[in-house]
Design a protein around this motif. Structure first.
Motif, PDB file in Angstrom:
ATOM      1  N   GLU A 185       0.724  -1.210  -0.022  1.00  0.00           N
ATOM      2  CA  GLU A 185      -0.037  -0.084   0.021  1.00  0.00           C
ATOM      3  C   GLU A 185       0.822   1.410  -0.005  1.00  0.00           C
ATOM      4  O   GLU A 185       0.442   2.240  -0.727  1.00  0.00           O
ATOM      5  CB  GLU A 185      -1.087  -0.191   1.077  1.00  0.00           C
ATOM      6  N   PHE A 186       1.916   1.307   0.877  1.00  0.00           N
ATOM      7  CA  PHE A 186       2.914   2.429   0.809  1.00  0.00           C
ATOM      8  C   PHE A 186       3.463   2.469  -0.445  1.00  0.00           C
ATOM      9  O   PHE A 186       3.650   3.736  -0.895  1.00  0.00           O
ATOM     10  CB  PHE A 186       3.842   2.397   1.817  1.00  0.00           C
ATOM     11  N   LYS A 187       4.000   1.464  -1.160  1.00  0.00           N
ATOM     12  CA  LYS A 187       4.522   1.608  -2.450  1.00  0.00           C
ATOM     13  C   LYS A 187       3.616   2.009  -3.561  1.00  0.00           C
ATOM     14  O   LYS A 187       4.185   2.691  -4.305  1.00  0.00           O
ATOM     15  CB  LYS A 187       5.124   0.200  -2.803  1.00  0.00           C
ATOM     16  N   LEU A 188       2.406   1.446  -3.453  1.00  0.00           N
ATOM     17  CA  LEU A 188       1.527   1.917  -4.453  1.00  0.00           C
ATOM     18  C   LEU A 188       1.141   3.494  -4.278  1.00  0.00           C
ATOM     19  O   LEU A 188       1.075   4.237  -5.403  1.00  0.00           O
ATOM     20  CB  LEU A 188       0.214   1.239  -4.348  1.00  0.00           C
ATOM     21  N   LEU A 189       1.108   4.070  -3.179  1.00  0.00           N
ATOM     22  CA  LEU A 189       0.746   5.279  -2.812  1.00  0.00           C
ATOM     23  C   LEU A 189       2.023   6.128  -3.372  1.00  0.00           C
ATOM     24  O   LEU A 189       1.695   7.333  -4.022  1.00  0.00           O
ATOM     25  CB  LEU A 189       0.591   5.719  -1.500  1.00  0.00           C
ATOM     26  N   ALA A 190       3.187   5.808  -2.932  1.00  0.00           N
ATOM     27  CA  ALA A 190       4.340   6.386  -3.586  1.00  0.00           C
ATOM     28  C   ALA A 190       4.276   6.608  -5.067  1.00  0.00           C
ATOM     29  O   ALA A 190       4.592   7.576  -5.505  1.00  0.00           O
ATOM     30  CB  ALA A 190       5.723   5.831  -2.919  1.00  0.00           C
ATOM     31  N   PHE A 191       4.407   5.298  -5.659  1.00  0.00           N
ATOM     32  CA  PHE A 191       4.293   5.353  -6.951  1.00  0.00           C
ATOM     33  C   PHE A 191       3.248   6.031  -7.908  1.00  0.00           C
ATOM     34  O   PHE A 191       3.255   6.680  -8.920  1.00  0.00           O
ATOM     35  CB  PHE A 191       4.378   3.821  -7.577  1.00  0.00           C
ATOM     36  N   GLU A 192       1.997   5.942  -7.247  1.00  0.00           N
ATOM     37  CA  GLU A 192       1.082   6.365  -8.146  1.00  0.00           C
ATOM     38  C   GLU A 192       0.582   7.975  -7.678  1.00  0.00           C
ATOM     39  O   GLU A 192      -0.207   8.589  -8.388  1.00  0.00           O
ATOM     40  CB  GLU A 192      -0.270   5.771  -7.909  1.00  0.00           C
ATOM     41  N   HIS A 193       1.285   8.534  -6.642  1.00  0.00           N
ATOM     42  CA  HIS A 193       0.649   9.863  -6.160  1.00  0.00           C
ATOM     43  C   HIS A 193       2.010  10.599  -5.635  1.00  0.00           C
ATOM     44  O   HIS A 193       2.383  11.639  -6.052  1.00  0.00           O
ATOM     45  CB  HIS A 193      -0.262   9.545  -5.237  1.00  0.00           C
ATOM     46  N   LEU A 194       2.456  10.091  -4.533  1.00  0.00           N
ATOM     47  CA  LEU A 194       3.502  11.008  -3.728  1.00  0.00           C
ATOM     48  C   LEU A 194       4.622  11.431  -4.721  1.00  0.00           C
ATOM     49  O   LEU A 194       5.461  12.439  -4.743  1.00  0.00           O
ATOM     50  CB  LEU A 194       3.797  10.269  -2.593  1.00  0.00           C
ATOM     51  N   ASN A 195       5.118  10.439  -5.397  1.00  0.00           N
ATOM     52  CA  ASN A 195       6.470  10.723  -5.990  1.00  0.00           C
ATOM     53  C   ASN A 195       6.157  11.704  -7.106  1.00  0.00           C
ATOM     54  O   ASN A 195       7.116  12.386  -7.423  1.00  0.00           O
ATOM     55  CB  ASN A 195       7.103   9.216  -6.378  1.00  0.00           C
ATOM     56  N   GLU A 196       5.301  11.553  -7.951  1.00  0.00           N
ATOM     57  CA  GLU A 196       4.840  12.566  -9.011  1.00  0.00           C
ATOM     58  C   GLU A 196       4.630  13.920  -8.468  1.00  0.00           C
ATOM     59  O   GLU A 196       5.212  14.714  -9.064  1.00  0.00           O
ATOM     60  CB  GLU A 196       3.660  11.886  -9.728  1.00  0.00           C
TER      61      GLU A 196
END
Length: 183
Positions: free
Chosen positions: A161-172
């Motif tokens: 879940e953390f990885k998905l949040l990072a890749f789909e939202h936070l990192n961008e």
């Protein structure tokens, strides 16, 4: 290293001779890791700016509290007193993550870095749970195996879940904020 840790931290046990000793050693470390995470997580939640990250960190805080309760049950099942040893790995990760909160150049960058530290903590805990699960399996401690398997699965789920949040939202968002600051 294990012997040094036992001796320098004042443990009565001088060596790790059995798989049971190894399980207990890991149990002490993961118990301390969870306590450090429980202590630091409110600051991480306060420091995060993304509402999605705040929600996920809050869920992870509750899960970590539940995990620590399960670890307490393992201590009781093994007829051992709850005792932790300093987990230097998690202590360092918590310290680094706490430092980021006061040094990030933007909220978006803070969120991206914070989630990366949480991701590292999840990976570390997953490895420990996997080892404890294997030890319990070899010792035919089926109830303890089940507990560590449940903890492993829950930790992997949060890691995803953390990885998905990072890749789909936070990192961008962090990239966009960094790009805008430079231009």
């Amino acid at each position: 290293m294990i012997m040094d840790d036992f001796q320098t931290q004042g443990f009565a046990m001088k060596t790790v001779d059995t798989l049971n000793d190894a399980l207990f050693y890991q149990l002490q470390g993961i118990y301390d890791a969870d306590q450090k995470i429980l202590d630091a997580m409110p600051d991480f939640i306060d420091g995060a700016s993304s509402p999605d990250l705040k929600v996920l960190l809050t869920k992870y805080l509750k899960n970590t509290g539940s995990a620590q309760n399960k670890l307490t049950w393992v201590y009781e099942f093994l007829d051992r007193r709850v005792k932790s040893r300093t987990n230097k790995v998690i202590a360092e990760l918590v310290q680094e993550a706490s430092s980021v909160i006061s040094h990030a150049s933007s909220n978006e960058v803070l969120d991206a870095i914070l989630v990366s530290y949480i991701h590292l903590m999840c990976n570390y805990k997953t490895a420990i749970y996997r080892s404890c699960r294997a030890f319990a399996h070899e010792m035919r401690l089926h109830q303890i195996y089940d507990i560590f398997n449940d903890l492993y699965i829950a930790e992997k789920k949060f890691d995803q879940e953390f990885k998905l949040l990072a890749f789909e939202h936070l990192n961008e968002k962090a990239f966009e904020a960094s790009f805008l600051r430079k231009n």
